[in-house]
Design an enzyme around this catalytic site. Structure first.
Site, PDB file in Angstrom:
ATOM      1  N   ASP A 213       0.865  -1.188   0.000  1.00  0.00           N
ATOM      2  CA  ASP A 213       0.000   0.000   0.000  1.00  0.00           C
ATOM      3  C   ASP A 213       0.898   1.234   0.000  1.00  0.00           C
ATOM      4  OD1 ASP A 213      -2.279   1.882   0.723  1.00  0.00           O
ATOM      5  OD2 ASP A 213      -3.330  -0.028   0.860  1.00  0.00           O
ATOM      6  N   ASP A 214       0.421   2.350   0.535  1.00  0.00           N
ATOM      7  CA  ASP A 214       1.232   3.561   0.523  1.00  0.00           C
ATOM      8  C   ASP A 214       2.554   3.345   1.251  1.00  0.00           C
ATOM      9  OD1 ASP A 214      -0.718   5.072  -0.811  1.00  0.00           O
ATOM     10  OD2 ASP A 214      -1.696   5.623   1.064  1.00  0.00           O
ATOM     11  N   GLY A 235       4.390  -0.520  -4.164  1.00  0.00           N
ATOM     12  CA  GLY A 235       3.497   0.147  -3.230  1.00  0.00           C
ATOM     13  C   GLY A 235       2.610   1.129  -3.962  1.00  0.00           C
ATOM     14  N   HIS A 236       1.927   1.968  -3.205  1.00  0.00           N
ATOM     15  CA  HIS A 236       0.980   2.918  -3.780  1.00  0.00           C
ATOM     16  C   HIS A 236       1.511   4.346  -3.775  1.00  0.00           C
ATOM     17  CE1 HIS A 236      -2.725   0.086  -3.032  1.00  0.00           C
ATOM     18  NE2 HIS A 236      -1.789  -0.444  -3.795  1.00  0.00           N
ATOM     19  N   GLY A 237       2.798   4.521  -3.435  1.00  0.00           N
ATOM     20  CA  GLY A 237       3.391   5.840  -3.490  1.00  0.00           C
ATOM     21  C   GLY A 237       3.335   6.574  -2.169  1.00  0.00           C
TER      22      GLY A 237
END
Length: 387
Positions: A213-214, A235-237
């Site tokens: 995730d983030d 990941g999501h940044g």
């Protein structure tokens, strides 16, 4: 799995241990902890903590090499001194399987603690399997929670395979994280690296994060946050949001994210808000010196977040976004739209700056999408006629 100290950390440890005449030292093994990876060491860890926390002089807690099974631990203050140190050479291991607890290791009401080294293994595999199978599962545990604390330093910590977030910083100030390594499989659900909320003066530097995730997320009430020299991916940044989930919500301001390398992430630099009424805001944000390597959404502001289109009357975000600068962002986009600024019709984004944005898609010039945005652009290789 045992670890070894780096040269600098070893020198620090020698320095602190050489001054035990002025500083009390407490080894968790002396309180009954066994580094066998099987015997629950939670009581021993908490007994060592109680001794150090109750000391009227600066105290040191030592966790030697080996694997220490810790069922759950709350290291709570306030303490009698604000100069505690914890040197962790071994690995703290969560129990196999999963429990109903939402927190594993927690630091609460503590001031002036420094933690050097250590590996925290959340052993989240069983929990992820439950979630992926869509069975009835517990909420999941955050591996390390810092709450209502101030002036903490974490140096060289490693967090792996958390059930949920690897670290949460809540209602705290003066938290510094340096040289961290956070690792979980890219398909592990909701395994954010670090989540910050209702906290100020948080600094995260020189760290690597590979999660599902983030890498870093900032929720309501995040202010005066400095993030620098980070490697993120998968990941999501790095995200501000989701914001605006509540009608009354603290704002986010004075955020700096610089010198970040994103590799194969879902997003790069992102601000995300719910498409519903709220009194929250985002202002004074600088994203700069970012490298994108095959990132799906390098730059994105999304004020239309509403999963399932539920509870979003009018589908218009009340969050006010202003004074946001994207500077020196270059690299490759994995999608044709490299810059997406999709702002609220009732509260357009203002003061948005795009400067020196040099992104490509399949070796060609990518597209941009802008809606309800006011600002300026210079040195931008993607179309930016909306600014």
């Amino acid at each position: 799995m045992a670890q070894t100290f780096g040269p600098l950390l070893a020198l620090l440890l020698i320095s602190y241990l050489s001054t035990t005449m002025a500083r009390s030292a407490y080894n968790v093994v002396d309180f009954g902890a066994k580094p066998d990876g099987r015997t629950d060491a939670a009581k021993a860890f908490l007994a060592a903590w109680a001794a150090a926390c109750g000391s009227n002089q600066p105290a040191t807690i030592i966790v030697p090499s080996g694997g220490f099974l810790v069922s759950q631990a709350l290291f709570s203050g306030p303490c009698s001194n604000t100069g505690m140190r914890m040197f962790i050479k071994g690995t703290l291991m969560a129990p196999a399987g999963y429990s109903d607890s939402t927190q594993w290791i927690t630091i609460k009401y503590v001031e002036g603690l420094s933690i050097y080294g250590g590996r925290l293994d959340g052993r989240g595999q069983a929990f992820w399997a439950c979630k992926n199978a869509r069975r009835s599962c517990p909420y999941g545990a955050t591996s390390l929670t810092i709450g209502q604390s101030k002036n903490l330093l974490l140096s060289g910590i490693k967090l792996v395979n958390s059930e949920l977030f690897h670290m949460s910083i809540f209602a705290s100030s003066g938290i510094t994280l340096q040289g961290a390594t956070i690792t979980a499989p890219g398909d592990s659900p909701n395994t954010d690296g670090i989540h910050i909320q209702m906290s100020s003066f948080v600094t995260i530097t020189g760290s690597t994060m590979r999660t599902g995730d983030d890498c870093i997320s900032m929720g309501p009430g995040s202010t005066d946050v400095w993030i620098e020299n980070i490697k993120c991916g998968p990941g999501h940044g790095i995200s501000i949001g989701s914001l605006g989930g509540a009608a009354q919500e603290a704002g986010v301001q004075n955020i700096t994210v610089r010198s970040v390398e994103f590799t194969g992430t879902q997003n790069g630099l992102r601000i995300k808000t719910w498409a519903k009424p709220s009194n929250g805001f985002v202002k004074g944000v600088t994203f700069e010196h970012a490298v994108m390597k095959n990132v799906q959404n390098p730059i994105v502001v999304d004020q239309n977040y509403c999963p399932g289109s539920v509870n979003c009357p009018g589908r218009s975000s009340g969050i006010k976004i202003s004074q946001v600068k994207f500077n020196d962002v270059h690299g490759t986009s994995a999608t044709q739209v490299a810059v997406k600024l999709d702002c609220s019709p009732s509260n357009p984004c203002t003061g948005i700056e795009l400067q020196d944005i040099k992104l490509t898609y399949q070796n060609e010039r990518p597209l941009s999408y802008c809606k309800n945005v006011k600002g300026t652009a210079s040195g931008v290789m993607v179309p930016s006629s909306c600014l």
